[in-house]
Design an enzyme around this catalytic site. Structure first.
Site, short mmCIF file in Angstrom:
data_model
loop_
_atom_site.label_atom_id
_atom_site.label_comp_id
_atom_site.label_asym_id
_atom_site.label_seq_id
_atom_site.Cartn_x
_atom_site.Cartn_y
_atom_site.Cartn_z
N CYS B 86 -78.17 3.12 26.06
CA CYS B 86 -79.05 4.10 26.70
C CYS B 86 -80.25 3.42 27.34
O CYS B 86 -80.11 2.71 28.31
CB CYS B 86 -79.44 5.18 25.68
SG CYS B 86 -80.09 6.68 26.46
N HIS B 207 -74.09 6.90 23.03
CA HIS B 207 -74.69 6.38 21.79
C HIS B 207 -73.65 6.22 20.68
O HIS B 207 -73.41 7.15 19.92
CB HIS B 207 -75.74 7.37 21.28
CG HIS B 207 -77.01 7.37 22.06
ND1 HIS B 207 -78.07 6.55 21.77
CD2 HIS B 207 -77.39 8.10 23.13
CE1 HIS B 207 -79.06 6.77 22.62
NE2 HIS B 207 -78.68 7.72 23.47
N GLU B 209 -74.01 4.68 17.94
CA GLU B 209 -74.64 4.72 16.61
C GLU B 209 -74.79 6.16 16.10
O GLU B 209 -75.05 6.39 14.94
CB GLU B 209 -75.99 4.00 16.64
CG GLU B 209 -77.18 4.78 17.19
CD GLU B 209 -77.22 4.86 18.72
OE1 GLU B 209 -76.23 4.47 19.38
OE2 GLU B 209 -78.25 5.33 19.26
#
Lengths: 741, 238
Positions: B86, B207, B209
């Site tokens: 990002c 993302h 994560e």
């Protein structure tokens, strides 16, 4: 700016009554200085002093074994076990958001975040409750878009997820939108900080952004009705800087971890004035400020302006003597301004000096303890009785129930709010277990341990139409529905923060609404054992004499002992049994159905049995292991609830409602009535016997109403719609209303 | 040891740390943006998401000038794996470690939602440190959360990306079709993630994560972290 002379018109301009001014003279024993007049005027504004509302809060239960901090601090605190606490609060930014939607909403988020990290907690989740006028008005579309972008702009940047909320549309908010923002943080129990200025001689440190002239008399604006000059109030709205707030947050939490801080408070409404006087007041001490040391943003500012500025992203910190350098180092690391501007005194005075000259000296404790307190007259409006009359006989039954259901799903109050929450980062911090769009948001608490990681469920709720029809019952409903939302996620409701939005309290009808809503909230909170641990009052939500519907928004938090054992609203499997918990009566008063389909806002809100409600919530938390889904029945009744469970799970259902109510109940009431205390749930057929037993033990009525499966939602002979069609209408309606014009 | 760079406005730093440390069970540490060296023993560097300097000028434009970025340049130059997620991707582009630019989303608004990604990589999977657990054509579901994720590159740059097999992820339908409707932000050719020519610097808007744990309802992102760890277990340090 030159200091004007104190005279009658200046006093009036400051919003102080003759009686209030007399009290100032009594406290000081002399004529106030210009700076002092400014200090009293903001501290005694409705927004800061709660002078019209305080007296009624005796009705609220505020304690329970799990309540660590009730009302009175920057935010309330509850114990969630494992040595951890949840800190939460809700606050309004209604007036500024109407004038400048992006910045008004953004700074609302900034303010509530500071309230939370001031207590030593790291903010982990935000919610909001937004209310606008109808979206066919271009102004309302602009306000909605600005407010949502403002909340997103601030929250996304600082990295605190906005995990849920509500948006509601009604003409009564056209001239006074509501923007209520909620935040929750997590803190170790022994690391809670308070806003106290104790220890004479301790330095007082100013940290954060520079001080400008923005926001002067912001709280006074929030304590008046709007007239035609709302546009001219733009300079009263502050401008937010989420990046600086992020630095402030990290620096404050770092300093708090190092035992340097004695007390800390954010400079929100009334800025330096409220933070310094409240910190001294709580500690029973005094504070001396050398105001020329405050970093200015603009030239030629005078003490009055420094004291009243509401520039954002500023905090006031009292540090242990001798540790100031260590503290300043932390703020330097984060590239923030931090200056010693004064010290704690033992004389009990808030003393403001300007280059050595005293410009204000007021007994600090008296600013709040002697603040005006009004028991304003209240009177039941003459029109209330007529409003509550509803002759169901005069209301024709629909001929096409499918189109009624679709019309209800398309109502902006029921339709999916996806287009709003997709603009919020609702996943950052990787704790969001139940995303926006279900009954309550659920986050995990990574720091918690034990048998499983704990979860917190949270929601904001209020049916203002119910409150308009009957403020007392409406207030109870707001609490009961919030608790039901929490319970539908599998959590146990724990505590409440409220945001009481009303019209002008100087009008007896508005005061009557307020007093009764507060009574209802208090009674429901007592029955459901969810004490009120903090909140906010926003009066004067009127434009040109037209008040909003009473809107006491309830923010509620509940706990899940193991976050993996949570529930969501969507059907999960084909062939599951669908059950309805709770009783259905012939109740259509105040329903979304009546408003949307028949254009009527009349009758009494549904009856409410708080004991039954409490039993239902207890049952739900017990039944989590066998339930596959649970969804509260509210606007649009059981039909809308079933549709939403189908849409979320993308699974149809075959339903019969013929046994849920007394024979002869009107079909529209059966399908779309909003009888309280009801939940639609699904589970394996094999677990039905176990659920029956649980329901018997808890005294909760259980009705088997059908089975999940297929591509259609069919309800008796009245309704048969493909889930894909329900879904399209539900998901796209709001977006279409906003964008297609 | 995984190094996670912390700019003052990073806000996914803790999330990346959590994934490496608690989900994957490997040592991780933060690297403050004012440091001008990557600490000894760092095997891979992550530039996390967030708003490094508030994004007031242009995303990543100021972060590029941070002392730590010189060190990241050297680390990447020496072949060390660097992953930008990002805002991290935006910074890598600004710093010239990856080609192209990230513009304002086509719809102008911030978007947070799950999207589908087709794994488009041309290189054999084992060749990049981030993708060896993925296969070409596989479809992943990952969330995006950005206002400036609209990937732009000029036609020559685009041909070079294609020739060198640098396109790693493209926004797709759930079935893996690359359609305009599946493109959330207007990116050229639905590009969601690219790698540098050498194959050691990855930038991606989605993302991973945020979807590496079952409790969050999705574990597709974990495949990227598994890739990094299996790469590192083959080649210890750089």
């Amino acid at each position: 700016m030159k200091e004007p002379e104190i005279n009658e018109s200046l006093i009036k301009e400051h919003g102080l009554t003759a009686g209030e001014y007399a009290k100032i003279l009594e406290i000081l024993g002399r004529t106030p200085t210009f700076t002092e007049l400014g200090i009293f005027s903001v501290m005694w504004s409705e927004h800061c002093s709660y002078k019209s509302s305080r007296i009624h809060f005796r009705n609220f239960p505020t304690s329970a074994p799990w309540v660590v901090q009730g009302p009175g601090e920057n935010a309330g605190v509850i114990d969630i076990g494992d040595g951890l606490c949840a800190v939460f609060k809700m606050e309004s930014h209604n007036h500024p958001s109407f004038i400048e939607p992006y910045q008004g909403a953004a700074t609302g988020v900034g303010g509530i975040l500071r309230d939370i990290f001031t207590m030593g907690a790291r903010p982990v989740a935000s919610l909001n409750s937004l209310r606008f006028g109808p979206l066919d008005d271009p102004l309302q579309r602009r306000l909605l878009s600005g407010v949502v972008s403002g909340i997103a702009g601030y929250g996304n940047c600082i990295g605190v997820p906005t995990v849920g909320g509500e948006a509601y549309f009604h003409p009564c908010y056209g001239g006074n939108i509501l923007v209520n923002v909620f935040n929750l943080g997590i803190v170790k129990k022994e690391k809670i900080f308070k806003g106290t200025a104790s220890g004479a001689g301790n330095p007082v440190i100013y940290v954060g952004s520079k001080t400008g002239r923005d926001g002067i008399h912001g709280v006074t604006m929030a304590s008046e009705e709007f007239t035609d000059d709302a546009e001219q109030k733009k300079p009263n709205v502050q401008v937010g800087d989420p990046f600086t707030e992020k630095l402030l947050l990290e620096a404050c939490l770092e300093a708090m971890g190092k035992d340097l801080i004695v007390g800390i408070q954010d400079m929100g409404g009334a800025g330096l004035t409220s933070s310094s006087s409240e910190m001294a007041g709580r500690a029973g001490t005094g504070v001396e400020l050398h105001i020329e040391k405050v970093p200015p943003r603009e030239k030629d500012m005078i003490p009055y302006e420094f004291m009243l500025s509401e520039s954002q992203e500023r905090m006031l910190i009292v540090v242990s003597k001798g540790k100031e350098e260590e503290l300043l180092d932390i703020f330097r690391k984060w590239d923030l301004e931090a200056v010693v501007i004064g010290r704690v005194m033992d004389d009990g005075f808030l003393t403001v000096k300007w280059n050595g000259k005293t410009v204000a000296q007021i007994p600090a404790a008296k600013i709040s303890s002697e603040a005006p307190l009004y028991d304003r007259p209240s009177e039941r409006p003459a029109w209330q009785d007529g409003l509550q009359k509803l002759d169901l006989g005069s209301i024709a039954l629909p001929t096409d129930y499918n189109s009624v259901l679709l019309e209800l799903l398309a109502s902006p109050n029921i339709a999916s709010k996806e287009m709003i929450w997709q603009e919020y980062d609702h996943m950052v911090r990787t704790n969001t277990v139940v995303l926006p769009g279900s009954d309550a948001a659920v986050i995990r608490v990574k720091e918690s341990g034990g048998s499983g990681v704990k979860g917190l469920a949270m929601t904001v709720d209020c049916s203002s139409r119910y409150c308009y029809l009957d403020p007392y019952l409406g207030g109870m409903h707001a609490v009961a529905e919030a608790a039901r939302n929490i319970a539908c996620s599998g959590a146990r409701p724990l505590a409440v923060t409220d945001n009481l939005n009303f019209g002008n309290p100087e009008k007896p009808e508005v005061m009557w609404q307020f007093v009764n809503a507060v009574k209802g909230i208090g009674e429901a909170c007592r029955a459901l054992q969810t004490p009120v641990i903090g909140g906010n009052v926003s009066f004067y939500n009127e434009t040109k004499g037209q008040a909003i519907y009473p809107t006491p928004t309830i923010g509620m938090v509940g706990i899940l002992e193991d976050v993996e054992k949570h529930l969501t609203q969507g059907f999960k499997l084909e062939g599951d049994a669908v059950v309805l918990l709770g009783l259905t009566k012939e109740e259509l008063g105040g329903s979304e159905y009546l408003a949307v389909i028949h254009g009527m806002e009349k009758g009494m809100p549904p009856s409410l049995d708080l004991q039954a409600e409490s039993r239902l919530h207890a049952l739900l938390t017990q039944a989590v292991p066998i339930l596959h889904s649970a969804h509260d029945c509210s606007e649009g009744g059981v039909a809308a609830a079933l549709a939403e469970s189908s849409i979320s799970g993308n699974i149809g259902a075959e339903i019969s409602l013929k046994d849920i109510s007394a024979p002869g109940t009107r079909k529209d009431a059966l399908l779309f009535g909003e009888s309280s205390g009801r939940v639609v749930a699904s589970l394996s057929e094999g677990d039905l016997a176990a659920l029956k037993l649980l329901c018997e033990n808890h005294g909760v009525p259980l009705f088997l109403i059908g089975k999940t499966g297929g591509k259609n939602l069919n309800i008796d002979s009245e309704i048969g719609v493909p889930v894909s069609r329900l879904s399209e209408v539900h998901k796209k309606s709001l977006k279409n209303r906003v964008e297609s014009r | 040891m995984i190094g996670i760079v912390v700019f003052p406005g990073s806000n996914c730093d803790h999330d990346c740390y959590h994934v490496f440390k608690h989900v994957m069970g490997v040592p991780a540490r933060f690297i403050w943006h004012k440091e001008d060296k990557i600490p000894e023993g760092t095997e891979a560097v992550v530039l996390p998401g967030g708003f490094s300097y508030g994004d007031y000028l242009r995303t990543g434009a100021l972060a590029r000038l941070s002392p730590v970025m010189g060190a990241v340049q050297r680390f990447a130059g020496a072949g060390g794996p660097v992953m930008g997620i990002c805002n991290g991707f935006q910074i890598l582009v600004e710093a010239g470690l990856l080609p192209g630019a990230l513009l304002r989303n086509r719809g102008l608004k911030f978007i947070c939602k799950d999207v589908h990604l087709e794994v488009s990589l041309e290189k054999p999977p084992g060749e990049t440190p981030f993708t060896n657990a993925l296969r070409k054509g596989q479809v992943l579901r990952l969330p995006i959360a950005h206002a400036e994720g609209n990937y732009f590159i000029n036609p020559e740059g685009l041909s070079a990306l294609k020739e060198n097999g640098q396109i790693v992820f493209r926004y797709s339908t759930a079935e893996g079709r690359i359609t305009p409707e599946a493109n959330p932000n207007g990116s050229v050719e639905n590009i969601a993630g690219i790698i540098n020519r050498q194959g050691n610097v990855l930038g991606m808007m989605p993302h991973p994560e945020r979807c590496a744990e079952a409790v969050l309802g999705n574990t597709d992102g974990k495949l990227l972290f598994e890739s990094i760890l299996s790469f590192l277990s083959g080649t210890k340090t750089v």
